[in-house]
Design an enzyme around this catalytic site. Structure first.
Site, short mmCIF file in Angstrom:
data_model
loop_
_atom_site.label_atom_id
_atom_site.label_comp_id
_atom_site.label_asym_id
_atom_site.label_seq_id
_atom_site.Cartn_x
_atom_site.Cartn_y
_atom_site.Cartn_z
N ASP A 1 0.81 -1.23 0.00
CA ASP A 1 0.00 0.00 0.00
C ASP A 1 0.84 1.27 0.00
OD1 ASP A 1 0.53 0.76 2.65
OD2 ASP A 1 -1.37 0.10 3.44
N CYS B 1 -22.35 -7.74 -5.04
CA CYS B 1 -23.12 -7.11 -3.96
C CYS B 1 -24.62 -7.32 -4.13
CB CYS B 1 -22.83 -5.62 -3.91
SG CYS B 1 -21.22 -5.21 -3.23
N CYS C 1 -27.81 -5.60 -1.99
CA CYS C 1 -27.37 -5.22 -0.64
C CYS C 1 -26.87 -3.77 -0.61
CB CYS C 1 -26.25 -6.15 -0.19
SG CYS C 1 -25.56 -5.72 1.43
N CYS D 1 -23.52 -1.53 3.83
CA CYS D 1 -22.38 -0.66 4.15
C CYS D 1 -22.73 0.80 3.93
CB CYS D 1 -21.16 -1.06 3.32
SG CYS D 1 -21.48 -1.10 1.55
N CYS E 1 -22.67 3.43 7.40
CA CYS E 1 -21.55 4.36 7.58
C CYS E 1 -21.97 5.52 8.49
CB CYS E 1 -21.08 4.89 6.23
SG CYS E 1 -19.75 6.11 6.42
N CYS F 1 -14.80 10.12 5.65
CA CYS F 1 -14.50 8.77 6.14
C CYS F 1 -13.75 8.83 7.48
CB CYS F 1 -13.67 8.05 5.09
SG CYS F 1 -13.05 6.45 5.63
N CYS G 1 -11.52 2.75 11.33
CA CYS G 1 -12.93 2.39 11.47
C CYS G 1 -13.13 1.06 10.76
CB CYS G 1 -13.80 3.48 10.83
SG CYS G 1 -15.56 3.12 10.75
N CYS H 1 -20.78 -6.13 6.39
CA CYS H 1 -20.85 -6.80 5.09
C CYS H 1 -21.09 -8.30 5.25
CB CYS H 1 -19.54 -6.56 4.33
SG CYS H 1 -19.51 -7.37 2.72
FE1 SF4 Z 1 -21.60 -5.08 -1.04
FE2 SF4 Z 1 -20.84 -5.83 1.43
FE3 SF4 Z 1 -21.63 -3.31 0.97
FE4 SF4 Z 1 -23.41 -5.30 0.94
S1 SF4 Z 1 -22.23 -4.58 2.73
S2 SF4 Z 1 -23.24 -3.61 -0.55
S3 SF4 Z 1 -22.21 -6.97 0.01
S4 SF4 Z 1 -19.82 -4.29 0.13
#
Ligand code: SF4
Length: 339
Positions: A127, A183, A186, A189, A193, A209, A236, A243
Site C-alpha cells: 500500500d 453485492c 445489498c 455498508c 456508515c 470517512c 474504522c 458486510c
Molecule cells: Fe456489497 Fe458488502 Fe456493501 Fe453489501 S455490505 S453492498 S455486500 S460491500
C-alpha cells in the site's frame, strides 16, 4: 518461475492467497481521476501529484519493461471482541487491522524473498506504491470491488492486506479477472456508515470517512463530523463489519496480528489523553499506529472524550487546552463544551 510456482512460494511464506495479472493499466483509472477531480481525496495531496498520476496511468514509469503484477493477500482477522468493550464510551476504538504488528514489517520481507527467487527486475509495494492495487487484484482474480470500495474475496470477505510485486518477468498464464461485483441489492455498508461517506455505491468521499479523518487528516476535524465519529480513535471497521461476505472471514494464521491485550483494541481514553510523544511511541511500538504521531492520536481521543461526555475526563481535557499542538488544544476545548 511460473504462476503455480509463485502461488506455492507465496503459500509457503504464509500468505493467505495469491494471484497474477498482466501489467496493464487499471480498469478503474477513469473513475480514479474523476474522484481526484471531485477533491474526494481531501488533504491527501500525494494522491493527486502529477508524477503519481503518471505512474498510475503507466506502470512502465515505475518499472520500465514491467510485464506482470504478482499480488498476495494476508488475512488479518483475529479475535472476536465483546461488543460491550468496543462500545464502552470510556474506551477509544482501534480498527482491527492495527491491533497487532505493523503489516508492512511482516509482509515486505516475504515479498522480497519472492523477488529474490525471480532473478529479474522487480518492485515491491504494500500500500505504498502509486498503483490502484485493489483493481489490479481484481484483475488477478482475487475478488470483486464492493459498494464500500473494499476488495472482497468471495471465500474470505475483506479483512486482508494486499501486497504487490511488479516484475519484468512474464508468465505463460495468468489468473482470470474476477467479475465486477457480487453485492447484488445489498446496501448495508452504505446505510451503516456513521458519517455518510458514500455519495453513491462504489464511491467513497474520503473527506467524510472516519479512517481518513482519524489517520490521514493532519488538521482539525470538521466539528459537524465529530459527533458521528463516536469512540473511534484510529480508523474504522463499520463498512466491513456489516458486510455479509465477512461470514467467510478466516482467523489469521499470522500470530503477529493478534492483539497483545485489550488496550490495543480499545484503549482507555484516560490513558490516551496523557500521552506525550515518547509515551505514544513506547505504547504503540511495532504498530502501524505510530505513523499518525502523538498529536493526532490525542486529538482523536479528545473527540472521543467529548462524545463520551465522561465527567471524570474533565481535568485531563482542561490541561490539554494548553497543549502546544493546536489540533489537540482545539479538540480539547471542543470536548469540554460538549459536556
Ligand atoms: Fe456489497 Fe458488502 Fe456493501 Fe453489501 S455490505 S453492498 S455486500 S460491500
Amino acid at each position: 518461475m511460473n504462476l503455480s510456482d509463485f502461488k506455492a512460494q507465496a503459500s509457503r511464506l504464509g500468505f493467505s492467497f495469491a494471484g497474477a495479472t498482466r501489467a496493464e493499466p487499471s480498469p478503474y483509472l477513469a473513475a480514479y481521476f474523476q474522484w481526484i477531480e471531485a477533491h474526494m481525496h481531501g488533504t491527501m495531496g500525494y494522491l493527486a501529484r502529477p508524477d503519481r498520476q503518471l505512474r498510475r496511468r503507466d506502470l512502465n514509469v515505475i518499472l520500465p519493461g514491467v510485464r506482470s503484477l504478482l499480488i498476495v493477500g494476508l488475512d488479518y482477522r483475529t479475535l472476536p471482541i465483546d461488543p460491550a468493550i468496543l462500545s464502552d464510551p470510556s474506551r477509544g476504538r482501534i480498527a482491527s487491522y492495527a491491533w497487532g504488528l505493523d503489516y508492512h514489517d511482516l509482509m515486505i520481507p516475504k515479498l522480497n524473498a519472492i523477488v529474490d527467487s525471480l532473478g529479474v527486475e522487480a518492485r515491491v509495494y504494500v500500500d505504498t506504491g502509486a498503483i490502484l492495487e485493489r483493481s489490479h487484484a481484481m484483475q488477478a482474480g482475487i475478488g470483486f470491488t464492493g459498494k464500500n470500495t473494499m476488495l472482497i474475496h468471495p471465500r474470505r470477505g475483506s479483512y486482508f492486506f494486499l501486497g504487490e510485486i511488479l516484475t519484468t518477468l512474464a508468465f505463460d498464464e495468468y489468473d482470470t479477472p474476477h467479475r465486477a461485483t457480487q453485492c447484488g441489492t445489498c446496501t448495508r455498508c452504505l446505510t451503516a456508515c456513521p458519517t455518510d461517506a458514500f455519495p453513491r455505491p462504489y464511491v467513497l468521499d474520503a473527506r467524510r470517512c472516519i479512517s481518513y479523518l482519524t489517520i490521514e487528516h493532519k488538521g482539525t476535524i470538521d466539528p459537524m463530523l465529530r459527533p458521528l465519529i463516536g469512540n473511534w480513535v484510529y480508523g474504522c471497521d463499520v463498512c466491513q463489519e456489516v458486510c455479509p461476505w465477512q461470514r467467510f472471514a478466516l482467523p489469521s494464521a499470522e500470530t503477529g496480528f493478534y492483539p497483545v491485550d485489550l488496550d490495543r483494541v480499545a484503549p482507555r481514553l484516560q490513558d490516551l489523553l496523557v500521552l506525550d510523544e515518547a509515551a505514544f511511541r513506547d505504547r504503540f511500538a511495532g504498530s502501524a499506529i505510530t505513523r499518525i504521531g502523538r498529536d493526532r492520536m490525542v486529538r482523536n481521543a479528545c473527540i472521543a472524550a467529548g462524545n463520551a461526555g465522561d465527567a471524570s475526563l474533565t481535568g485531563q481535557l482542561i490541561a490539554l487546552t494548553a497543549d502546544p499542538s493546536a489540533i489537540v488544544s482545539e479538540a480539547a476545548a471542543w470536548a469540554l463544551q460538549k459536556r
